[in-house]
Design a protein around this motif. Structure first.
Motif, short mmCIF file in Angstrom:
data_model
loop_
_atom_site.label_atom_id
_atom_site.label_comp_id
_atom_site.label_asym_id
_atom_site.label_seq_id
_atom_site.Cartn_x
_atom_site.Cartn_y
_atom_site.Cartn_z
N GLY A 1 47.44 34.74 31.22
CA GLY A 1 46.23 35.04 31.02
C GLY A 1 45.13 34.63 32.01
O GLY A 1 44.96 33.49 31.89
N SER A 2 44.67 35.66 32.77
CA SER A 2 43.76 35.09 33.71
C SER A 2 42.77 36.23 34.16
O SER A 2 43.24 37.32 34.18
CB SER A 2 44.32 34.56 35.07
OG SER A 2 43.51 34.43 36.02
N VAL A 3 41.37 35.98 34.62
CA VAL A 3 40.44 37.02 35.03
C VAL A 3 40.34 36.94 36.77
O VAL A 3 39.52 37.73 37.27
CB VAL A 3 39.09 37.25 34.29
CG1 VAL A 3 39.43 37.54 32.84
CG2 VAL A 3 38.72 35.59 34.52
N GLN A 4 41.29 35.81 37.18
CA GLN A 4 40.88 35.94 38.57
C GLN A 4 41.76 36.87 39.53
O GLN A 4 43.19 37.37 39.01
CB GLN A 4 41.48 34.47 38.85
CG GLN A 4 41.43 34.15 40.29
CD GLN A 4 42.63 33.30 40.85
OE1 GLN A 4 43.43 33.17 40.05
NE2 GLN A 4 42.47 32.93 41.97
N GLY A 5 41.59 37.44 40.69
CA GLY A 5 42.06 38.09 41.56
C GLY A 5 42.45 39.25 41.11
O GLY A 5 43.52 40.22 41.65
N ARG A 6 41.63 40.00 40.01
CA ARG A 6 41.81 41.37 39.57
C ARG A 6 40.72 42.01 40.65
O ARG A 6 39.52 41.57 40.66
CB ARG A 6 41.56 41.69 38.10
CG ARG A 6 42.68 41.36 37.40
CD ARG A 6 43.05 40.29 37.09
NE ARG A 6 44.17 40.18 36.11
CZ ARG A 6 44.88 38.75 36.01
NH1 ARG A 6 45.05 38.02 36.79
NH2 ARG A 6 45.86 38.85 35.09
N LYS A 7 41.18 43.39 40.97
CA LYS A 7 40.10 44.15 41.73
C LYS A 7 39.47 44.87 40.62
O LYS A 7 39.67 45.15 39.26
CB LYS A 7 41.08 45.20 42.44
CG LYS A 7 41.82 44.43 43.66
CD LYS A 7 41.99 45.32 44.66
CE LYS A 7 42.51 44.76 46.04
NZ LYS A 7 44.00 44.45 45.47
N LEU A 8 38.29 45.40 41.12
CA LEU A 8 37.19 46.18 40.34
C LEU A 8 37.83 47.37 39.76
O LEU A 8 37.52 48.01 38.81
CB LEU A 8 35.82 46.25 41.21
CG LEU A 8 34.62 46.30 40.32
CD1 LEU A 8 34.50 45.35 39.49
CD2 LEU A 8 33.34 46.50 41.05
N GLU A 9 38.58 48.03 40.76
CA GLU A 9 39.29 49.47 40.16
C GLU A 9 40.14 49.39 39.23
O GLU A 9 39.97 50.18 38.37
CB GLU A 9 40.20 49.67 41.49
CG GLU A 9 39.36 50.08 42.91
CD GLU A 9 39.11 49.18 43.68
OE1 GLU A 9 40.30 48.59 44.22
OE2 GLU A 9 37.94 48.56 43.87
N LEU A 10 40.68 48.10 38.84
CA LEU A 10 41.78 47.89 37.81
C LEU A 10 40.52 48.00 36.56
O LEU A 10 41.00 48.85 35.61
CB LEU A 10 42.31 46.49 37.83
CG LEU A 10 43.08 46.33 36.59
CD1 LEU A 10 44.25 47.28 36.58
CD2 LEU A 10 43.86 44.66 37.06
N LEU A 11 39.55 47.40 36.48
CA LEU A 11 38.58 47.36 35.36
C LEU A 11 38.20 48.62 34.98
O LEU A 11 37.69 49.17 34.24
CB LEU A 11 37.31 46.36 35.59
CG LEU A 11 36.42 46.39 34.48
CD1 LEU A 11 36.98 45.60 33.39
CD2 LEU A 11 35.17 45.67 34.81
N GLN A 12 37.82 49.48 36.37
CA GLN A 12 37.19 50.78 36.18
C GLN A 12 38.14 51.74 35.74
O GLN A 12 37.90 52.78 34.82
CB GLN A 12 36.75 51.31 37.76
CG GLN A 12 35.52 50.81 38.13
CD GLN A 12 35.36 50.94 39.70
OE1 GLN A 12 36.41 51.64 40.33
NE2 GLN A 12 34.16 51.00 40.29
N GLY A 13 39.48 51.55 35.79
CA GLY A 13 40.80 52.32 35.23
C GLY A 13 40.53 51.98 33.74
O GLY A 13 40.88 53.15 33.02
N ILE A 14 40.16 50.97 33.34
CA ILE A 14 40.48 50.51 31.85
C ILE A 14 39.17 50.69 31.11
O ILE A 14 39.15 50.85 30.04
CB ILE A 14 40.90 49.00 31.78
CG1 ILE A 14 42.21 48.92 32.33
CG2 ILE A 14 40.86 48.48 30.62
CD1 ILE A 14 43.50 49.55 31.72
#
Lengths: 332, 349
Positions: free
Chosen positions: A184-197
């Motif tokens: 469980g981590s919020v590090q190293g995720r790209k913004l696109e991943l959030l945009q998809g979700i």
């Protein structure tokens, strides 16, 4: 009971805190940056390392922490009302473990390894676990007591993590890839991943707010709710859908992060009361605050390495869990 | 007709409630266990014929047969047997104690405590080149220590004018989550090679067990099992509920503490030598209860026998079905345990 103005004040205060913490999260971390640098990164981007870090690492991180924290807290609040269980939350009921298992299956059996595939599989896994939980909790004559449901969730979680470990034993390369995600981590995720979700999270949140009134009625007890003409089955189904969207989406982005779904609804109830129309949005804000704060803390505990934020929330959350278990449903 | 009868030992000082037909049923279980032992000894990478195995059992056989049976297969079979017995007995005690059919060492956090200790041990005592800096012999002790710490934490936090069964389980779930977090953290900080090693261990396997392991595990498990058998008569009265048990003259808290210590000891030993083989502590007591009823005089030994068979069968499947891959036994116990668990949930009133 607080007045309407008081509750509104709490909401506004919460929102302001979220924005402030996000700013802090963007400015403070391992790479040395200043407030003016952060400001210029958005107004006059010059391609320097600091500006890059701020734009492509810190900003997504802050946004993801806020979105995930809020979603988990709202999902926890709904689950607690739905199951009448003060300890219900996406992690205790096995939803996180289900998502984790599906991710590892997709990685090690089918060789998917893009973050989009991770996300999709986590989403499906959460849905399966929620379905399993509801199927189990509605089986039998009078449904399940909170105690039984908590135990059932723990056992489902144990089952999923056992399978996950078994798969990882046979596939060491996969272990390397998913270990950090599984914590469980919020590090190293790209913004696109959030945009998809984010559409899923937003849909879940909206659905939850629309259901708030009905949840108030449902909280009075199933018989009362039915007597008042509420279609309890439908409401429960829709609530479950909201939970899948919120919890599944969160796990998809950040991996299994525990305990926010337990802690926050309790705090929120204490401060703003049990009316879901206030409780759900306020839980969302508090959840965002907690996760952003925990994430900032995670950068400083063992610098230069980082603690996965899921470990941070567990360390904060377990004492709280024990506190509730001692005073709450144990005495019945 | 009554299903149970009581047996008295030492001029009535110790009495057991026992299923009337338990004797016959236990004989059948023992026979099945022996058959499984024989099959386990015969099957694997190298296959031996049944007559050859029997011959080896009674001291004959070629040197090669002797080597395969006694040096390669027997140690892991015995460790599987003992670990299965210990986990199942611990599960039976815990289920009786918390009056909840779903309680088991893995669900209330004892296994998680042991696991965290194992990963901690592997992380702390290894140098840059991934070699352990202390003898691997100490690993089991670490596992037991972890289980004991978890048990102690659960017991202390659950204490509030006595320990209620419900609180005990809930606190256990919380403690298990904390141990899980610690474990994940250590695995991420440690080198990946150690993480992989720890992961194999945590899934549960008896691969690589030696006679040295047996020499430590056997006395430990047998003594604790005997003690558990003597203490188990308290479980039946605890199952009636605290008030009735107190009225019947039981010293509820002391007996509960004693039973928890016994269960922890059993789990610690098993996890130390076989890793976290899940769901055995959950399944075996249920199967035993259907077979010999809930009187502990017969339930505990029957649970132990069934647990032994489960782990041995899981190990046998793990090392024969997917050759040349060796699948950890824990994957199979979880594979059988999960559907069984769901079945139990549906059956529960």
């Amino acid at each position: 009971m607080k007045s309407k103005a008081g509750k509104l004040g709490l909401l506004i205060g919460g929102a302001v805190s979220v924005v402030l913490l996000m700013a802090l999260s963007i400015v403070y971390g391992y790479t040395n940056t200043s407030w003016s640098m952060a400001y210029h990164a958005f107004t006059a981007f010059d391609g320097s390392t600091e500006h890059l870090v701020i734009q492509s690492v810190r900003l997504p991180r802050a946004l993801i922490a806020a979105a995930v924290g809020a979603s988990l807290a709202i999902a926890g609040a709904i689950l607690q009302t739905l199951t009448k269980n003060p300890l219900a939350s996406p992690d205790i009921l096995g939803i996180n473990a289900g998502a984790g298992f599906f991710v590892v299956v997709s990685l090690s059996l089918f060789g998917f390894n893009s973050s989009q595939a991770f996300a999709l599989m986590a989403f499906i896994g959460s849905a399966v676990a929620v379905f399993l939980m509801f199927a189990i909790s509605s089986a039998g004559r009078e449904g399940m007591t909170p105690m039984k449901l908590t135990l059932a969730g723990a056992a489902i979680a144990a089952m999923f993590s056992s399978f996950t470990q078994g798969l990882l034993v046979l596939d060491e390369a996969a272990l390397d890839q998913v270990l950090f995600w599984l914590a469980g981590s919020v590090q190293g995720r790209k913004l696109e991943l959030l945009q998809g979700i984010i559409p899923y999270l937003a849909a879940g949140g909206t659905l939850a707010l629309l259901l708030a009134r009905k949840l108030n009625v449902l909280a009075m007890g199933e018989d009362v709710a039915r007597g008042l003409g509420l279609k309890t089955g439908l409401i429960k189904l829709l609530s479950a859908l909201a939970v899948v969207l919120l919890a599944g989406g969160s796990v998809a982005v950040a991996g299994p992060i525990g305990f926010i779904g337990i802690i926050i609804p309790h705090l929120a109830k204490k401060w703003i009361g049990t009316d879901h129309r206030w409780l759900l949005p306020f839980s969302g804000l508090l959840g965002a605050i907690l996760l952003i704060a925990a994430d900032i803390g995670a950068r400083y505990v063992i610098m230069p390495q980082e603690v996965p934020v899921g470990v941070m929330t567990a360390v904060i959350g377990v004492p709280f869990f024990i506190y509730i278990a001692r005073k709450g449903i144990g005495t019945k | 007709m009554k299903r149970y009868s009581s047996r008295r030992l030492f001029s009535g000082r110790i009495s057991f409630l026992i299923d009337k037909h338990a004797g016959k049923k236990m004989a059948v279980l023992l026979l099945l266990l022996f058959l499984l032992l024989t099959a386990s000894a015969a099957l694997g990478d190298i296959k031996l014929s049944l007559p050859a195995v029997f011959h080896t059992f009674i001291g004959g056989g070629t040197d090669f047969d002797q080597l395969v049976v006694y040096s390669f297969r027997m140690p892991r079979m015995v460790v599987a047997l003992l670990a299965g017995m210990a986990l199942a007995a611990a599960g039976a005690i815990l289920q009786g104690l918390v009056r909840n059919p779903l309680a088991s060492p893995d669900i209330i956090g004892l296994t998680a405590g042991a696991s965290a200790a194992v990963v901690g041990f592997l992380t702390i005592f290894s140098n840059e080149s991934n070699a352990l800096t202390v003898s691997i012999q100490w690993l089991p002790l670490a596992a037991f220590f972890g289980a004991a710490v978890a048990a102690l934490a659960i017991y202390l936090f659950a204490w509030k004018n006595g320990v209620s069964p419900v609180r005990l389980v809930l606190i256990g779930i919380g403690v298990a989550a904390l141990m899980q977090a610690i474990k994940t953290m250590l695995m991420i900080l440690g080198p990946i090679h150690q993480a992989a090693k720890a992961n194999i261990w945590l899934t549960g396997t008896v691969n690589g067990a030696s006679w040295k392991d047996v020499a430590v595990l056997a006395p430990w498990t047998i003594v604790l099992l005997a003690a558990a058998f003597l203490a188990a008569r308290h479980v039946n009265i605890q199952e009636l509920g605290d008030e009735l048990a107190v009225n019947a003259g039981a010293r509820v808290e002391w007996q509960r503490l004693l039973l928890i210590i016994l269960a922890t000891g059993l789990v610690g030993g098993a996890v130390a030598f076989a890793g976290g083989i899940g769901f055995v502590g959950l399944m075996a007591p249920h199967m035993a209860r259907r077979l010999v009823g809930s009187a502990f005089g017969a339930l505990l030994p029957a649970s132990a026998l069934i647990g032994a068979m489960l782990v041995m069968a899981a190990d046998l499947a793990g090392r024969t079905l997917f050759l040349p891959l060796e699948v950890p036994a824990g994957v199979f116990t979880a594979g059988i345990g999960a559907p069984y668990f769901i079945y139990l949930l549906f059956r529960m009133k």
